[in-house]
Design an enzyme around this catalytic site. Sequence first.
Site, PDB file in Angstrom:
ATOM      1  CE  LYS A  24      -0.788 -11.687  19.895  1.00 25.60           C
ATOM      2  NZ  LYS A  24      -0.520 -12.284  21.202  1.00 25.60           N
TER       3      LYS A  24
ATOM      4  CB  SER B 185      -1.810  -9.430  23.759  1.00 25.29           C
ATOM      5  OG  SER B 185      -0.623 -10.555  23.418  1.00 25.29           O
TER       6      SER B 185
ATOM      7  CB  SER C  15      -0.834 -13.106  25.408  1.00 29.06           C
ATOM      8  OG  SER C  15      -0.794 -11.754  25.793  1.00 29.06           O
TER       9      SER C  15
HETATM   10  N1  GLN Z   1      -0.489  -9.322  29.607  1.00 26.93           N
HETATM   11  C1  GLN Z   1       0.868  -9.486  29.646  1.00 26.93           C
HETATM   12  C2  GLN Z   1       1.650  -8.205  29.506  1.00 26.93           C
HETATM   13  O1  GLN Z   1       1.065  -7.306  28.914  1.00 26.93           O
HETATM   14  C3  GLN Z   1       1.210 -10.540  28.772  1.00 26.93           C
HETATM   15  C4  GLN Z   1       1.231 -10.398  27.328  1.00 26.93           C
HETATM   16  C5  GLN Z   1       1.707 -11.477  26.632  1.00 26.93           C
HETATM   17  O2  GLN Z   1       1.602 -12.462  26.928  1.00 26.93           O
HETATM   18  N2  GLN Z   1       2.078 -10.982  25.383  1.00 26.93           N
HETATM   19  O3  GLN Z   1       2.725  -8.110  28.949  1.00 26.93           O
END
Ligand code: GLN
Length: 498
Positions: free
Chosen positions: A84, A159, A183
């Site tokens: 990532k 994400s 995410s």
């Molecule tokens: N979707 C969640 C957010 O927008 C989690 C994101 C994540 O785990 N990085 O914060």
Amino acid sequence: MAALDFSGWTADAIRAGLAGKDFTATEVAQAALDRVQQVDPQINAFLQTTPEAALAAARAVDDAISGGTFDQLGPLAGVPVAFKDNMNMLGTRTTCASRMLENYESAFTATCVQNILNAGGLPLGKLNMDEFAFGSSTETSAFCTTKNPWDVERVPGGSSGGSAAAVAAGLATVTLGSDTGGSIRQPASFCGVVGVKPTYGLVSRYGVVAFGSSLDQVGPFALTVRDAALAMNALVGRDPLDCTSQECSTDFTANLEEGVEGMRIGVVPEFMEMQGLEPEMRAAVEQAVQKLAEQGAEIVEVELPNAAAAMSAYYVIGPCEAFSNLSRFDSVRYGYCDPGHADLGSQYEASRAKGFGPEARRRIMLGSYLLSAGVFETYYYQAQKVRTLITDDYRMAFGDCDCILMPASPRTAFKFGEISDPTTMYLSDIFTISINIAGNGGMSMPLGLGADSGLPVSAQLVCPWFKDQNMFRVAAALERVYGEAPVAPAFAQGKAGE
Ligand code: GLN
């Protein structure tokens, strides 16, 4: 002769082929790089590729083989991997999919990346994500949208959308993502792959751009439970550069064959009634529970009475921590610098306004407000109290069971642009967020395709602190019932216009 194609190959299969001299690691690297070049334009999982690093790593593996030291190679020897783009790796940019860091060159290599390289992985490149990991669809990336390999009109989740899509399209055997609220697990669910968020403290976060430091954890994606377990073996352990990381000598592959006989598996009846849980997702989770019961697991009902408040607590704690962490992108030391400003104040303002996208700005402004004088007692302190209650709920529940089974995502992958309202997007993580709040391990396990949508469905396994091997054991049992997750059909070998 047909070109070599290692898509969908497991680490063990690659290892056996290398040991038998059926092919070299250099051939694996070249085939994987060629495939990324040919196939990735259809899904945009990669933000950059690192052919030189992949070939250099492959040469080291081949040298070890010809030097007679094959058995000293790590568990991921010759395995195509990718990271990532919030993970630093020397020789690459680390952009967090943000204009703010578009030209940021990694100054060092993150411990998680180094551990995968030390295990013999062949690094193919860096993967797309929601900007600074804020999001659930990878649509907030400043650079491109990644497509779901099961249906390119749909999002891969987020994400870590690039990390999930790369595995689902057979571009890499193992990828790394990060998970602050879901995410890793939600994109794994959308793309039909295994995705693991380890217990907080198992994996070093040194060199990973911080979002919510008390919530962030790095973990692997793979098609098979065993590959994810091999990656975990490489990832875990104490790192003096991350004070939250713990000693760990667990072999996560050790009990994959044990089966679930005698294990106590917790279910949360309240979660199954949750509004917004799609019927096909619910049916998939219920069927998984039944399959585990048939194999001798004892199913026990557990309660998590405060979990309903997790979303509210997360959208206080997360933005507060993000606000603090992102203050370093001030256009002086790090980040985009808007030219031509006479005073520092206007340079900060313009650089941050132009460098950050709308979702990042929303989180920063929210965090700034929530931590301001006269306000933080009402929200931040309250959220921390809720956090303690939720953590205690899990502790109590794990007094009665070894692993909890629940949905990972309320629904299957949605279409691009289908969710435009932030609050609805935030609800994507309704089943994952409480686990980051409590610090436990969680894992999304593919369970085939939904009866209605024909898209991947999944269940989430949750474990007591530092008992991540419990969820691997259950996951392996489910994999024996449902079969190993395949590469998405349109990208299976010989497809995808190769
Ligand atoms: N979707 C969640 C957010 O927008 C989690 C994101 C994540 O785990 N990085 O914060």
